[in-house]
Each structure stands twice: as structure tokens, then as C-alpha cells.
Design an enzyme around this catalytic site. Structure first.
Site, PDB file in Angstrom:
ATOM      1  N   ARG A 197      -3.752 -10.425 -23.237  1.00  0.00           N
ATOM      2  CA  ARG A 197      -3.026 -10.853 -22.164  1.00  0.00           C
ATOM      3  C   ARG A 197      -1.507 -10.619 -22.219  1.00  0.00           C
ATOM      4  O   ARG A 197      -0.610 -10.681 -21.519  1.00  0.00           O
ATOM      5  CB  ARG A 197      -3.112 -12.463 -22.477  1.00  0.00           C
ATOM      6  CG  ARG A 197      -2.639 -13.361 -21.168  1.00  0.00           C
ATOM      7  CD  ARG A 197      -3.065 -14.686 -21.387  1.00  0.00           C
ATOM      8  NE  ARG A 197      -3.772 -15.349 -22.295  1.00  0.00           N
ATOM      9  CZ  ARG A 197      -3.481 -15.974 -23.288  1.00  0.00           C
ATOM     10  NH1 ARG A 197      -1.999 -16.223 -23.358  1.00  0.00           N
ATOM     11  NH2 ARG A 197      -4.286 -16.452 -24.038  1.00  0.00           N
ATOM     12  N   ASP A 238      10.349  -8.257  -0.906  1.00  0.00           N
ATOM     13  CA  ASP A 238       9.024  -7.881  -0.750  1.00  0.00           C
ATOM     14  C   ASP A 238       8.938  -6.686  -0.154  1.00  0.00           C
ATOM     15  O   ASP A 238       9.337  -6.650   1.072  1.00  0.00           O
ATOM     16  CB  ASP A 238       8.098  -8.944   0.075  1.00  0.00           C
ATOM     17  CG  ASP A 238       6.650  -8.461  -0.002  1.00  0.00           C
ATOM     18  OD1 ASP A 238       6.380  -7.517  -0.049  1.00  0.00           O
ATOM     19  OD2 ASP A 238       5.880  -9.489   0.213  1.00  0.00           O
ATOM     20  N   LYS A 295      -1.907  -2.739  -1.294  1.00  0.00           N
ATOM     21  CA  LYS A 295      -1.648  -2.074  -0.039  1.00  0.00           C
ATOM     22  C   LYS A 295      -1.253  -0.510  -0.402  1.00  0.00           C
ATOM     23  O   LYS A 295      -2.034   0.305  -0.629  1.00  0.00           O
ATOM     24  CB  LYS A 295      -0.556  -2.882   0.663  1.00  0.00           C
ATOM     25  CG  LYS A 295      -0.627  -4.154   0.560  1.00  0.00           C
ATOM     26  CD  LYS A 295      -2.099  -4.862   1.494  1.00  0.00           C
ATOM     27  CE  LYS A 295      -2.333  -6.091   1.356  1.00  0.00           C
ATOM     28  NZ  LYS A 295      -1.058  -7.048   1.463  1.00  0.00           N
TER      29      LYS A 295
HETATM   30  C1  LIG Z   1      -0.941  -8.428   1.114  1.00  0.00           C
HETATM   31  C2  LIG Z   1       0.356  -8.807   0.899  1.00  0.00           C
HETATM   32  C3  LIG Z   1       0.752  -9.680  -0.009  1.00  0.00           C
HETATM   33  C4  LIG Z   1      -0.065 -10.405  -0.942  1.00  0.00           C
HETATM   34  O1  LIG Z   1      -0.705  -9.377  -1.800  1.00  0.00           O
HETATM   35  P1  LIG Z   1      -2.355  -9.515  -2.624  1.00  0.00           P
HETATM   36  O2  LIG Z   1      -2.328  -8.291  -3.365  1.00  0.00           O
HETATM   37  O3  LIG Z   1      -3.200  -9.392  -1.122  1.00  0.00           O
HETATM   38  O4  LIG Z   1      -2.297 -10.668  -3.325  1.00  0.00           O
HETATM   39  C5  LIG Z   1       2.284  -9.922  -0.236  1.00  0.00           C
HETATM   40  N1  LIG Z   1       3.120  -9.503   0.585  1.00  0.00           N
HETATM   41  C6  LIG Z   1       2.848  -8.629   1.531  1.00  0.00           C
HETATM   42  C7  LIG Z   1       3.881  -8.190   2.590  1.00  0.00           C
HETATM   43  C8  LIG Z   1       1.420  -8.480   2.082  1.00  0.00           C
HETATM   44  O5  LIG Z   1       1.241  -7.396   2.983  1.00  0.00           O
END
Ligand SMILES: *Cc1c(COP(=O)(O)O)cnc(C)c1O
Length: 381
Positions: free
Chosen positions: A57, A178, A203
Site C-alpha cells: 500500500r 485538472d 484518458k
Molecule cells: C474522467 C475524468 C475525471 C475522473 O477520472 P476517472 O479516472 O474516471 O476516475 C476527472 N476529471 C476529468 C476532466 C475527467 O475527464
């Protein structure tokens, strides 16, 4: 925890090279080129556990390789998580009880609902702002504890002036960005004043729609990193080593995937903007887009995400139904072109139009992508 995977210096090469070179094992005879997958729940210990991996962990050599690569690309120290949302929840721990957070009017739905939970449980105050309105963000941030930015925003493609915001915000306010849509190849928020960068590496960074993984990156020496690491070690929102391996393997080709995807996106956006079924379009690469000048000045490319608005939900659903090559799916950033009508989710914000389709442009031949879109849109009336 060891974060000295290759111990390499990363400042001398460009980001697209780093995507290939960072996080490799040391170049010694008979060493593998790539960090192998290490499956381990625990490690052989020592009387003093200080500089040991300890337990599964706390650390893993496969994570370390990916953390080194993402950290090198963003210019900081990275921590990886089981998903982007796990990383988002971890970043939100930096918001104190009863504190104030500035949040984009439109942002990733999961983040907005995670913040709403904090309103219920901890009495935090939320100020929603249009990230494209720099003065509004700064006014809302004046006595805030944390500013959360997403740029471009999901799914409405607003762009924030990160250099202006990063320079104007005081160090007292934690700035989280983000960077999922832009990737570190198009913008590096830590260099512009952000304290924490978030990625859903599920992504574009992973890029193959086969693994969930998140990351947070802090500037070197920022005590927030130690807090986040301690919390991750304790709570265990960690990825499996196989996921870390898949995402690192995906990251190796990020530069070429992104080049192709955004070249495709530019062509498709231009053609879509001229199609009679398309009421509105947001793609920063279009000269007519409100974010064109800003994105041109602050980003190294316009990315591979496009938002189009059709007349209504029925027209958008009919388009999705008629497509053969494009995949109807949530998520984005894969080599495969996909799209989604966001408002099909009950929780999606009412500010997102019913007829909005979010397109994630992949790396297929652009003429095939266009032919499919054109046949679907042409047949609407
Ligand atoms: C998909 C996404 C998230 C969340 O990520 P996961 O890997 O699906 O948990 C956060 N911010 C943005 C801009 C996203 O497209």
C-alpha cells in the site's frame, strides 16, 4: 518510499522526448528497457523501515516508474491513484473543514458531486465561476482556501487564463488544476503557479481505454506532497501494478497520439462548424472560438476534444445511433474516436445543453471519421 527510479536528470530534453525516456530502469548491461510489472503485497523488511518500500500500500516499483514519468512531464513529483476520482478526493482533502472552494461552473461531474458531499459533511462553501472569466475567478478566490480549475472544461470546452490566474493568486490559496483534457504536452500548470495538478490518466495519458488510473503532481518540496503521500499510504486508493504498467506503456506514445488526434480534431471541427445540423461548436482551434486567442497564447496545441450542439436531445441521440465508426461511450482520450450526449446522465449539470455531444477524437484516418459523422448528420432531416 523511493522516488529515484532512474535517478536521471530531466531538465535537458523536451516533453515529447521525456514521454519516451522518463521512468526507465538505469541503462546497465542486461537491464530491461522498461520497468517490469512487480506484483507484490509486501517486501522483505529491515529493522529501520524508513527508506524501504515496506508494504504494497506504500509503494511499488512499477508505480515509481510511472510517477517518475508523469512527474517529469509536469515538472513536479507525482503520486498515482486507483482512478482520477480517487486522486480528486485526495486533492479535496487539502480543503479544510468549513473552508471555501472556487469551482468551475461546468466541470467534471464527479468532482462537483464530491465537493457537494463536503458541503453536507463539513460545511464547506462552494463558489461556482466561469473559468474563462479571469476577473470573476479572482474575485471569488479572494478569501477562498482552494481554487479548483479545469481547462479546457469538461464538457463545455471553456479555457482558463492559467498564466494570469497563477500569477495573480496568492500562495495562501491552494490552486488545483485538472489537466486531463490538455495533458502535460499542451500545458504545465505547476510552472504557472498551480500547487497540484490532477490527471485522469484513464484518458489521454493511458490512451487505450483499458485501464483506470489517476495522478496528482506537486511542485518539488511542497509539503502538500508529503500530506498526500501519507494519506494515500493510509487509505490505500492505489492502482494495481498492471494498471500502472499499462498506463506507462500508453504514455510512451502520448506525443504522437496527441499530434494525430488534434490534427484530426482541427479538420473535423472546421467541417462540423460548416454543417447545417450543428447549432454551435466549441473547439479552441477554430478562429471563431471565444477561447482561440487565449489557447493559442497559453497552450501548445488545441487538443482533441470538441463539443457540438445539435437542435435537441432527439437529434443528438439520432446522430449517435446512426454512427458506425465512432463509438458511443462515456470516457475519452483513447486512440478510438468516441462521443457522448452528456445530458443522458441524470446528474449532468443543467447548464450543459440537452443537444450537446462531446467528441473525443482518436487517431483513425480523418476522412473515415468525417464520412461517418457526415452520413449521420446529413440524415437528420
Ligand atoms: C474522467 C475524468 C475525471 C475522473 O477520472 P476517472 O479516472 O474516471 O476516475 C476527472 N476529471 C476529468 C476532466 C475527467 O475527464
Amino acid at each position: 518510499m523511493s522516488h529515484e527510479h532512474t535517478g536521471g536528470r530531466h531538465d535537458s530534453v523536451r516533453p515529447d522526448t521525456l514521454a519516451v525516456t522518463a521512468g526507465r530502469p538505469a541503462k546497465v548491461v542486461d537491464a530491461p528497457f522498461s520497468q517490469p510489472v512487480v506484483f507484490a503485497s509486501t517486501y522483505v523488511g529491515a529493522p529501520d523501515p524508513q527508506h524501504t518500500l515496506g508494504y504494497g500500500r506504500y509503494g511499488n516499483p512499477t508505480w515509481s516508474a510511472l510517477e517518475e514519468a508523469i512527474g517529469a512531464l509536469e515538472g513536479g513529483q507525482a503520486l498515482i491513484y486507483s482512478s482520477g476520482m480517487t486522486a480528486a478526493y485526495a486533492a479535496l482533502e487539502l480543503l479544510p473543514r468549513g473552508g471555501t472552494i472556487v469551482l468551475p461552473g461546468n466541470c467534471y461531474l464527479g468532482v462537483a458531486s464530491a465537493v457537494d458531499e463536503r458541503v453536507e459533511s463539513d460545511g464547506v462553501t462552494v463558489r461556482r465561476v466561469d473559468v474563462a472569466d479571469t476577473a470573476a475567478v479572482l474575485a471569488a478566490a479572494a478569501d477562498a482556501d482552494l481554487v479548483w480549475l479545469e481547462s479546457p472544461t469538461n464538457p463545455t470546452m471553456e479555457v482558463a487564463d492559467l498564466p494570469a490566474l497563477g500569477a495573480a493568486l496568492t500562495d495562501r490559496v491552494t490552486l488545483v488544476v485538472d489537466n486531463t483534457f490538455a495533458t502535460p504536452l499542451l500545458q504545465r500548470p505547476l510552472e504557472l503557479g498551480a500547487h497540484v495538478v490532477l490527471h485522469s490518466a484513464t484518458k489521454f495519458i493511458g490512451g487505450h481505454s483499458d485501464a483506470l488510473l489517476g495522478a496528482l503532481v506537486c511542485r518539488p518540496g511542497d509539503p502538500r506532497f508529503d500530506r498526500l503521500l501519507a494519506s494515500r499510504s493510509h487509505r490505500g486508493g492505489v492502482p494495481g501494478p498492471m494498471e500502472a504498467y499499462l498506463v506507462l506503456r500508453g504514455l510512451r506514445t502520448l506525443a504522437v497520439r496527441l499530434d494525430r488526434a488534434q490534427a484530426n480534431a482541427q479538420v473535423l471541427a472546421e467541417r462540423l462548424s460548416a454543417h447545417r445540423a450543428v447549432r454551435a461548436i466549441r473547439y479552441p482551434g477554430l478562429p471563431t472560438d471565444p477561447a482561440h486567442e487565449l489557447a493559442g497564447r497559453t497552450m501548445a496545441g488545441y487538443g482533441a476534444m470538441i463539443a457540438i450542439e445539435l437542435a435537441d436531445a432527439a437529434k443528438a441521440d439520432a446522430t449517435v445511433e446512426r454512427l458506425r465508426l465512432w463509438v458511443h461511450a462515456t470516457s475519452l482520450g483513447g486512440v478510438e474516436s468516441s462521443l457522448e450526449r452528456r445530458r443522458r446522465w441524470a446528474g449532468e449539470l443543467p447548464s450543459v445543453p440537452e443537444g450537446l455531444l462531446r467528441l473525443s477524437v482518436g487517431i483513425e484516418n480523418v476522412e473515415d471519421l468525417w464520412a461517418d459523422l457526415a452520413q449521420a448528420l446529413d440524415g437528420l432531416d
